[in-house]
Write a protein that holds these residues in place. Structure first.
Motif: not given
Length: 226
Positions: A31-38, A58-70
């Motif tokens: 019963f948790l919801q992951l913020n796909v946008g983040k 995840i949850s029918d939403k495409e996860v963004e592919l990035v080159e850098t991430f903090k």
């Protein structure tokens, strides 16, 4: 949370997507919801167009592919150069040097100046230094060394160099791992039959040679094992 996978072929890629699906199901059942946008995906040591036609969803939403991430305070790039992290650290340190200049203008005691430097500037220069300093290129290291040199002049006495702080941090971390039998990296510190040195891990690529494990073994071998 970070899901890390070593992808070598179609089989490992399939297992990776299976783990993503299992993680997604775990969130739903808990019963948790992951913020796909983040949520972001990053591919190290390869091109994004080689990851296959299937995208992480995840949850029918495409996860963004990035080159850098903090992540946990460190800016990671897909080439592991940590140039973005050095840029952020350098900018922060430059801003805080302004305070040292003000304190020097008001003739503040040298011990107070040094305390301010170590608390507000050296602390950000050395934050998680074990992770990123070893693979940072010479140009970026020189930028950070200029911060230390400028601070030394303002304080009125030489301050600790980043290379020595890095090596000290590596040694502390390595000894902690060696003394912890349940640590995942503990088996990697293998003592040679002589009982005086650790076996140096095989490293073909220069990037791996400068990473934590080979660096830690080299530093421990240069000192007496206790």
């Amino acid at each position: 949370m970070a899901l890390v996978g070593r992808l070598k072929d179609d089989e490992t890629l399939s297992k990776y997507f299976t783990q993503v699906d299992l993680l997604n199901e775990w969130f739903k059942s808990s019963f948790l919801q992951l913020n796909v946008g983040k949520t972001k995906e990053m591919i190290f040591g390869g091109k994004s167009d080689n990851c296959g036609p299937q995208k992480v969803r995840i949850s029918d939403k495409e996860v963004e592919l990035v080159e850098t991430f903090k992540y946990l305070g460190v800016s990671i790039d897909n080439k592991l150069t940590f140039s973005d992290h050095v840029h952020v650290v350098y900018k922060k340190a430059q801003q805080r040097l302004f305070l040292l200049r003000k304190l020097k203008y008001f003739n503040v005691n040298q011990s107070v100046m040094e305390l301010v430097y170590r608390s507000l500037i050296e602390s950000i220069l050395t934050f998680n230094i074990v992770t990123w300093y070893g693979t940072t290129n010479v140009k970026n290291k020189a930028k950070l060394h200029r911060i230390v040199a400028t601070a030394s002049k303002l304080v009125g006495q030489p301050q600790r160099q980043l290379t020595s702080l890095y090596e000290a941090a590596i040694k502390r971390k390595a000894l902690k791992i060696v003394r912890d039998p349940i640590h995942p990296l503990n088996p990697c510190f293998e003592i040679l039959p002589s009982g005086k040195r650790y076996k140096v891990p095989l490293a073909r690529k220069n990037q791996f040679k400068k990473s934590f494990l080979p660096s830690a073994v080299t530093i421990l071998n240069s000192s007496r094992i206790t």
